[in-house]
Enzyme design. Sequence first.
Site, PDB file in Angstrom:
ATOM      1  N   GLU A 162       0.794  -1.241   0.000  1.00 37.96           N
ATOM      2  CA  GLU A 162       0.000   0.000   0.000  1.00 37.96           C
ATOM      3  C   GLU A 162       0.823   1.286   0.000  1.00 37.96           C
ATOM      4  O   GLU A 162       0.656   2.154   0.850  1.00 37.96           O
ATOM      5  CB  GLU A 162      -0.989  -0.018   1.178  1.00 37.96           C
ATOM      6  CG  GLU A 162      -1.916  -1.224   1.131  1.00 37.96           C
ATOM      7  CD  GLU A 162      -2.949  -1.249   2.262  1.00 37.96           C
ATOM      8  OE1 GLU A 162      -2.879  -0.393   3.162  1.00 37.96           O
ATOM      9  OE2 GLU A 162      -3.819  -2.137   2.232  1.00 37.96           O
ATOM     10  N   ASN A 203       2.267  -5.330  -3.082  1.00 36.08           N
ATOM     11  CA  ASN A 203       0.852  -5.622  -2.814  1.00 36.08           C
ATOM     12  C   ASN A 203       0.065  -4.332  -2.574  1.00 36.08           C
ATOM     13  O   ASN A 203       0.523  -3.445  -1.844  1.00 36.08           O
ATOM     14  CB  ASN A 203       0.795  -6.506  -1.548  1.00 36.08           C
ATOM     15  CG  ASN A 203      -0.547  -7.144  -1.304  1.00 36.08           C
ATOM     16  OD1 ASN A 203      -1.101  -7.809  -2.194  1.00 36.08           O
ATOM     17  ND2 ASN A 203      -1.089  -6.984  -0.100  1.00 36.08           N
ATOM     18  N   HIS A 239     -10.200  -6.325  -2.271  1.00 33.96           N
ATOM     19  CA  HIS A 239     -11.305  -6.149  -1.323  1.00 33.96           C
ATOM     20  C   HIS A 239     -12.378  -5.452  -2.136  1.00 33.96           C
ATOM     21  O   HIS A 239     -12.417  -4.229  -2.239  1.00 33.96           O
ATOM     22  CB  HIS A 239     -10.853  -5.298  -0.130  1.00 33.96           C
ATOM     23  CG  HIS A 239      -9.792  -5.964   0.675  1.00 33.96           C
ATOM     24  ND1 HIS A 239     -10.036  -7.117   1.395  1.00 33.96           N
ATOM     25  CD2 HIS A 239      -8.477  -5.678   0.847  1.00 33.96           C
ATOM     26  CE1 HIS A 239      -8.910  -7.487   1.997  1.00 33.96           C
ATOM     27  NE2 HIS A 239      -7.954  -6.642   1.678  1.00 33.96           N
ATOM     28  N   ASP A 269     -12.074 -10.588  -1.024  1.00 30.80           N
ATOM     29  CA  ASP A 269     -13.401 -10.691  -0.410  1.00 30.80           C
ATOM     30  C   ASP A 269     -14.345  -9.827  -1.242  1.00 30.80           C
ATOM     31  O   ASP A 269     -13.915  -8.874  -1.884  1.00 30.80           O
ATOM     32  CB  ASP A 269     -13.429 -10.330   1.094  1.00 30.80           C
ATOM     33  CG  ASP A 269     -12.643  -9.094   1.489  1.00 30.80           C
ATOM     34  OD1 ASP A 269     -12.602  -8.123   0.694  1.00 30.80           O
ATOM     35  OD2 ASP A 269     -12.072  -9.074   2.596  1.00 30.80           O
TER      36      ASP A 269
HETATM   37  C1  XIL Z   1      -6.398  -6.251   8.105  1.00 35.01           C
HETATM   38  C2  XIL Z   1      -6.789  -7.413   8.982  1.00 35.01           C
HETATM   39  O1  XIL Z   1      -7.689  -8.229   8.272  1.00 35.01           O
HETATM   40  C3  XIL Z   1      -7.422  -6.920  10.253  1.00 35.01           C
HETATM   41  O2  XIL Z   1      -7.645  -7.997  11.149  1.00 35.01           O
HETATM   42  C4  XIL Z   1      -6.517  -5.880  10.929  1.00 35.01           C
HETATM   43  O3  XIL Z   1      -7.158  -5.341  12.049  1.00 35.01           O
HETATM   44  C5  XIL Z   1      -6.131  -4.782   9.956  1.00 35.01           C
HETATM   45  O4  XIL Z   1      -5.562  -5.348   8.791  1.00 35.01           O
HETATM   46  N1  XIL Z   1      -4.928  -4.608   3.520  1.00 35.01           N
HETATM   47  C6  XIL Z   1      -3.957  -5.450   3.992  1.00 35.01           C
HETATM   48  C7  XIL Z   1      -4.253  -6.324   5.155  1.00 35.01           C
HETATM   49  O5  XIL Z   1      -2.882  -5.558   3.388  1.00 35.01           O
HETATM   50  O6  XIL Z   1      -3.121  -6.554   5.954  1.00 35.01           O
HETATM   51  C8  XIL Z   1      -5.369  -5.775   5.989  1.00 35.01           C
HETATM   52  O7  XIL Z   1      -5.687  -6.739   6.991  1.00 35.01           O
HETATM   53  C9  XIL Z   1      -6.563  -5.440   5.137  1.00 35.01           C
HETATM   54  C10 XIL Z   1      -6.217  -4.407   4.109  1.00 35.01           C
END
Ligand code: XIL
Length: 355
Positions: A162, A203, A239, A269
């Site tokens: 990110e 990523n 996501h 998801d």
């Molecule tokens: C999220 C987890 O799912 C949560 O449990 C935590 O509180 C915060 O992080 N992008 C990512 C992941 O790369 O690491 C994140 O995971 C979701 C968004």
Amino acid sequence: MKKYFLYFSILGFTFYSCSKKSTGEAAVTPPVVAPDTILYKMMPFPMGASVSASLLKTNTKYYDVAKKEFNSITAENAMKFATVHASQNSFNFTDADYIVSFAQANNQRVHGHTLNWYQSLPAWVTNFAGDSLAWEDLLKTHIQTVVSHFKGKVVSWDVVNELFEDDGKVRNSIWVQKLGPDYIARCFTYAHQADPDALLFYNDYGHEYSAAKRAAIIDMVMNLKNRGIPIHGIGLQFHTTYNETDANISAAINAAAATGLKVHISELDVRVNVNKLPAFVFTSSLAEQQAAKYKFIVKTYKAIPTAQQFGITTWNVGDADSWIPAWQNAPDFPLPFDGSYARKPAYASIIEGAK
Ligand code: XIL
């Protein structure tokens, strides 16, 4: 006779839907797969899930599904900075090691997540007062200690997570402030020095909904690749939502594939409560539309060159385990298994998409 049958059927169905509605999870059409189906065995590429160590330890249904259905495992949080390196002079790999042992016992691949991110930073890092050399040393020590610890056990890493904002600008993270945007190139080099066999990924999320962000990511990745920086893959978190357009999904997957690097759909998801309704009901119609989106994603991914198909990973296992409700502050049902680990229509459609 027929008339009464119809009447009672409608009545029965109404009662059923109403009773299910009060729980928030409505009746969904059962998926058409044999009960003894094993998801990863139906897929032409690795099929993974992220997992939580505490759920594996406390929930036997969760443990069984994570073990049986997937052949790739990502730690949802257990390898993040704040978990493994909570204080400056000590590392704690307890949960991460537990997840790695679980995966090894079940012949599952382990993908590492994540070496560098602007989130999940302990206070000792955000308050760190060193100069740029001290920051560089902090970054390098963290990356190389973690990668070395898992050398030979973790086959691949999300090295940088990110970097970009949705408009395609580099995020003004603490790392960028202290080290400048090209610090990311050194993250890859440090990781490669610690484990020359590990596949290294960049990523990020939003490739599908922001063309500007997608272009910025692809430019950056190509720049690293052309400079000979050891980068092997690109992770598309995905996501996403049931109503994301197919055109956007194709554009994201195909642009990533055009880099020639491996492509990982790394945190999939598909949320359905896009208006964040507090009393949201997951209807069969939404379950079908969600399934159709899963199928399209898998089908599009399967069409990229085989050698670039690193795999698809869902972000946790069942709806009750998902991070989405906390993130969106609303109920949601984004995964292929429901809250009781029953297979949803999305499960069957993932398999359909891979045919
Ligand atoms: C999220 C987890 O799912 C949560 O449990 C935590 O509180 C915060 O992080 N992008 C990512 C992941 O790369 O690491 C994140 O995971 C979701 C968004």
